[in-house]
Write an enzyme that holds these catalytic residues in place. Structure first.
Site, short mmCIF file in Angstrom:
data_model
loop_
_atom_site.label_atom_id
_atom_site.label_comp_id
_atom_site.label_asym_id
_atom_site.label_seq_id
_atom_site.Cartn_x
_atom_site.Cartn_y
_atom_site.Cartn_z
N HIS A 1 43.60 15.18 -13.34
CA HIS A 1 44.67 14.61 -14.17
C HIS A 1 45.57 15.70 -14.75
O HIS A 1 46.77 15.76 -14.45
CB HIS A 1 44.07 13.79 -15.31
CG HIS A 1 43.55 12.46 -14.89
ND1 HIS A 1 44.24 11.28 -15.07
CD2 HIS A 1 42.37 12.10 -14.30
CE1 HIS A 1 43.53 10.27 -14.62
NE2 HIS A 1 42.39 10.74 -14.14
N HIS B 1 36.88 15.81 -13.83
CA HIS B 1 37.75 14.64 -13.69
C HIS B 1 39.08 14.85 -14.41
O HIS B 1 40.13 14.93 -13.78
CB HIS B 1 37.03 13.40 -14.20
CG HIS B 1 37.84 12.14 -14.10
ND1 HIS B 1 37.62 11.04 -14.91
CD2 HIS B 1 38.89 11.81 -13.31
CE1 HIS B 1 38.50 10.10 -14.60
NE2 HIS B 1 39.28 10.54 -13.64
N ASN C 1 36.17 9.46 -9.83
CA ASN C 1 36.57 8.40 -10.75
C ASN C 1 35.91 7.05 -10.47
O ASN C 1 35.40 6.42 -11.38
CB ASN C 1 38.09 8.23 -10.70
CG ASN C 1 38.56 7.17 -11.67
OD1 ASN C 1 38.61 7.39 -12.89
ND2 ASN C 1 38.91 6.00 -11.16
N ILE D 1 44.70 6.01 -12.18
CA ILE D 1 43.87 5.35 -13.18
C ILE D 1 42.96 6.39 -13.80
O ILE D 1 42.70 7.44 -13.17
CB ILE D 1 43.03 4.20 -12.58
CG1 ILE D 1 42.33 3.37 -13.67
CG2 ILE D 1 42.02 4.76 -11.61
CD1 ILE D 1 43.25 2.60 -14.55
N HIS E 1 40.05 13.01 -6.69
CA HIS E 1 40.06 12.10 -7.85
C HIS E 1 39.25 10.85 -7.55
O HIS E 1 38.49 10.37 -8.41
CB HIS E 1 41.49 11.72 -8.22
CG HIS E 1 41.54 10.73 -9.35
ND1 HIS E 1 41.75 9.39 -9.14
CD2 HIS E 1 41.39 10.89 -10.68
CE1 HIS E 1 41.74 8.76 -10.30
NE2 HIS E 1 41.52 9.64 -11.26
#
Length: 935
Positions: free
Chosen positions: A581, A576, A789, A935, A785
């Site tokens: 990110h 993740h 997530n 997010i 993602h």
């Protein structure tokens, strides 16, 4: 002849422009040969001319002789006004200071301190050799409209141009107010070419904060070599300004994009226990992050000083959350504060840190923290929470935000987490579906340095699993691709000594073997639990198999909990955070620094970069920092980010696309100087098969993440290929695009500097290369993602299903605590889970992280759908992409109703797999694919 020409011109000045002379296509074409620039016709002219006919005063006609046709033109440009319509987005809620400044600006606007606009033409003035500009014009009615409470307000300005201005390609705005404003778009009306659109979506700073005029370009895309002459300087200067000079502390109002290492996670000024190593560089390779330029800490010149919440972290102004997103995020963060604060008070009063019973967990959803945990009314009144409570109540339709929402894993069947088939199903249809691999050899072999980490040999033996293989031998099961593994041995083992030395942490390095049943479902058949090299005469490896009695049943549940704890750490820190990110941030920084806003590739990537820098900055401040939520709630503790950095050594961009990942899913292990390993070992879950959809045969046919993901991957790839081929008809266009090549080179050489010399980086030499690179980036930012997530709270919000850490090892018969386990195994199990405070803190945070904000933009959608680009063919292609995404959503819904697909929604209590269903409502819905890592 001179006299004749004079007479003809005088007479012709009286000719009406509607006459057959000007209506003749032949004459229009002949006249058109004289004109270099496009014609701009004022809309307020009473007589409308056909597009392409040039107006001058007097009108041009031909001087005729027997031997010569001579065209005579008398130039006298006509000045006229065009109208600019600016759409400004208001802030819904202002504080007192903002209200006062707004009123002062409204007054100042009346006396000349206003917002000034200036149009820039695509053309160069042939006389001055400088870009053509309009007269400056001020926005009208700012003071009159300053009190409007609507979300969007339109302001107008009349701009004076002449008939030789050409087509407007840029607009410069000077904000002489004290307050910034958010400019959504500009439309220029009044040119013969029709309305000219400027998609802005940006903050326009006061001239006190940004002394230069702010420049916005029209929606017409241009490759660098196609840039109109009048815009070339503006294009280059805008990029130069955005890059900055790499010096100084950044102000919150800045729009500067630059790089730095992760040297701000620790806080050495707070004490030695808060020192953390910098990530990025030879010692600990890592992607680069956005530079803030803060001063170094007082005790370590190499560590950047901290900015603690609630003070904001710098990201370029346009990367900051818009108001609705910021409100949703802060409300979620406030929920986390309250959920954490109240249990911590209870824990300090009662001294009972453990979860006492399953019913206590259930009460967090049914009765709420306050009611169940016994805080008296007078204690609540003494807490400094009244304003916070009011704000929470106002931000919720039904109030009650101190209660946790029931996670979806409980909404269907509150006991599903106990079942082995559900434990296995979540490896391919849960929050982390990307760790499962085909088992290649049995027993599995470690690739760690044996001199440093002990024997590479596994404790798993054939007798552990052969009875669970449906009559098959182990070798037969291997050959028929029936055995799969989730192997966390090599990534955890190097850290275990340090992890287990932490207070309240106990962990193994786990391996879990699964058998693929004839029904297409997986079943766990053995779990190996490893510790670092033990003392002579003691065992460092232990194998647990499915239970045969009550005692082994609880040991099996504990072993599965340790597997989930390992999985939660790798999921959060590697799959993740690192792979979506952190690894995306350099590509985003380089795009802003090297690709002009008018570059077609920038326009393609723009929706997939939204909010990523801001959410990453918030993570550095609150989540992945020293003593942050990740360290407090996950097994590796203070070594979380070191583990993430260890995985980055083996991160490969060329394997981040979905098909490549499925075909050659790679294992993480430690590189060591004494361990000469030059070839990565791959464990695929798919093989190439041209006869199958997407050209792949999945070894687990009912693999929801893979089968849904491949549909989205192919849709993205088709859209990107159409887009790229439109602008790059041959390899020369790709190779000669200086901005494009600079973007990709900087992403690698600066953004991923520690891996820049690796030979696996894809080349960028033709349209196919570019399509592959862009498809991978868009996939990671959107679908990958989303899959990793938005299931965090629906699956992890119930701690026993997916504990993020464990506090006790499995008891051994020789351990003193074995008797307490034997007498009350449920109590022992609950005491091994995170504490009440750790659990509620983790639940509150993943609730926030799993929630879609009201302004989310989902794949297949984008702001200003019809005007984000001026290329009509591309707009049509995007609509086709959107239609394909809608078709995929219907196909996913169809699959989730198919009883033959048992890993999706078949049987009591099984959740449908919707994490890759493209659309969603706001909230923690366990579905929806936003465009970006937001997010």
């Amino acid at each position: 002849m001179a006299s004749l020409a004079k007479d003809i011109i005088t007479a012709s000045s009286m000719v009406d422009n509607k006459s057959s002379f000007f209506g003749s296509n032949v004459i229009n074409q002949n006249l058109g040969r004289l004109y270099v620039n496009p014609v701009l016709i004022p809309l307020d002219r009473k007589r409308r001319l056909r597009k392409g006919v040039r107006t001058t005063t007097p009108v041009v006609v031909a001087a005729i002789s027997e031997d010569l046709v001579k065209l005579v033109r008398v130039e006298k440009p006509v000045s006229f006004k065009v109208r600019a319509v600016l759409t400004v987005r208001n802030k819904v809620k202002e504080d007192l200071t903002e209200t006062i400044v707004r009123k002062l600006d409204a007054f100042a606007d009346q006396i000349g301190r206003n917002v000034v606009l200036e149009l820039h033409s695509n053309d160069i003035d042939p006389k001055t050799r400088a870009p053509k500009k309009s007269k400056e014009a001020a926005l009208k009615d700012w003071s009159k409209k300053s009190n409007l409470k609507t979300e969007r307000v339109n302001y107008t300005a009349d701009i004076l141009v002449d008939s030789e201005f050409g087509i407007p390609g840029a607009i410069a705005i000077t904000n002489k107010h004290q307050k910034e404003f958010f400019l959504e778009s500009i439309i220029i009306e009044g040119f013969a070419c029709g309305p000219v659109h400027f998609p802005c979506n940006s903050w326009v700073q006061s001239y006190k904060d940004y002394s230069k005029p702010r420049v916005f370009f029209s929606n017409q895309p241009y490759l660098p070599h196609e840039t109109p002459a009048g815009l070339r300087y503006l294009r280059d200067q805008e990029l130069k300004d955005i890059r900055g000079d790499g010096e100084g502390v950044r102000k919150l109002s800045d729009r500067i994009y630059d790089y730095d290492v992760y040297n701000d996670l620790g806080n050495p000024d707070r004490g030695n226990e808060f020192i953390r190593p910098s990530l990025g560089g030879d010692k600990m390779p890592y992607p680069r992050r956005c530079r803030t330029g803060r001063e170094p800490s007082n005790t370590d010149i190499l560590a950047e000083s901290r900015v603690e919440k609630p003070l904001p972290m710098y990201v370029p102004r346009d990367e900051q959350f818009e108001e609705s997103k910021a409100n949703a995020f802060s409300t979620g963060r406030l929920k986390a504060v309250l959920h954490n604060l109240l249990p911590s008070i209870v824990a300090s009063i009662s001294k009972k840190h453990d979860i006492n019973s399953f019913s206590q967990l259930d009460s967090l959803y049914s009765k709420g923290v306050v009611l169940k945990l016994g805080l008296q009314d007078d204690l609540v009144k003494k807490l400094p929470l009244p304003k916070l409570m009011t704000r929470l109540h106002e931000s919720s339709q039904g109030g009650g935000l101190l209660k946790y929402d029931t996670p979806k894993i409980l909404s269907k069947d509150k006991f599903s987490w106990l079942r082995d088939d559900e434990f296995a199903r979540q490896t391919i249809a849960g929050v982390n579906p990307v760790s499962i691999e085909r088992l290649q050899v049995f027993p599995p072999v470690s690739r760690l340095d044996p001199d440093k980490y002990g024997s590479q040999e596994s404790a798993l033996r054939e007798e552990h699993i052969v009875g669970h293989l449906n009559g098959m031998s182990v070798q037969q099961a291997l050959e028929e691709n029936k055995l799969f593994i989730i192997d966390y041995h090599d990534i955890y083992l190097p850290f275990l000594d340090r992890i287990n030395a932490l207070d309240g942490r106990k962990a193994y390095a786990t391996r879990t073997i699964f058998f693929l049943n004839p029904s297409g479902t997986l079943m766990p058949v053995a779990i190996e639990l490893s510790l670092p090299q033990a003392l002579p005469g003691t065992e460092s490896k232990r194998v647990v198999t499915p239970p045969a009695d009550a005692t082994s049943s609880w040991l099996w549940q504990l072993a599965k909990a340790h597997v989930c704890s390992n999985d939660a750490g790798v999921h959060q820190l590697v799959h993740h955070w690192l792979r979506t990110h952190a690894s995306m941030e350099p590509f985003i920084l380089a795009a802003h620094r090297q690709l002009s806003a008018m570059h077609p590739i920038y326009k393609l990537l723009d929706p997939h970069m939204r909010y990523t820098l801001e959410i990453n900055a918030l993570a550095r401040q609150n989540l992945i920092n020293a003593d942050g939520v990740i360290e407090q709630c996950f097994t590796p503790g203070r070594y979380c980010m070191e583990m993430s950095a260890a995985a980055y050594k083996n991160w490969r961009f060329d394997l981040e696309g979905l098909p490549a990942d499925l075909i050659r899913r790679y294992l993480y292990f430690d590189y060591s100087k004494s361990h000469d390993l030059t070839v990565l070992i791959f464990a695929c879950v798919a093989v190439r098969d041209p006869s199958k959809p997407h050209g792949l045969k999945l070894l687990i046919e009912d693999y929801p993440y893979a089968s849904d993901g491949l549909m989205i991957w192919e849709a993205i790839q088709t859209w990107v290929r159409t887009y790229v081929n439109h602008y790059y008809p041959d390899s020369a266009h790709v190779c000669n695009d200086r901005e494009l090549q600079a973007w990709y080179a900087e992403s690698i050489n600066v953004g991923h500097a520690d891996l820049r010399h690796e030979d696996w980086w894809p080349t960028l030499a033709d349209a196919d290369d570019l399509t592959g690179i862009l498809t991978t980036i868009i996939w990671l930012a959107s679908a990958q993602h989303a899959a990793l997530n938005f299931g965090q709270y629906p699956y992890g919000g119930y701690i026993p299903n997916r504990p993020p850490l464990m506090r006790r090892l499995l008891p051994d018969e020789n351990d003193p605590e074995y008797m307490s386990f034997h007498e009350d195994p449920q109590k022992y199990f609950l005491s091994a889970l995170p504490s009440l405070l750790q659990s509620t803190k983790y639940m509150a945070v993943v609730d926030t992280l799993s929630t879609h904000s009201p302004d989310e933009e989902y794949i297949g959608d984008r702001q200003q759908t019809d005007t984000w680009t001026g290329d009509s063919e591309i707009v049509e292609a995007f609509y086709s992409f959107s239609a394909e995404i809608q078709r995929i959503e219907k196909e996913i819904e169809k699959r989730n109703r198919d009883p033959s697909l048992k890993n999706r929604w078949c049987g009591a209590g099984v959740l449908p797999y919707e994490l890759l269903a493209p659309s969603s409502e706001s909230g923690a819905t366990c579905r929806g694919v936003p465009n970006s890592v937001s997010i």
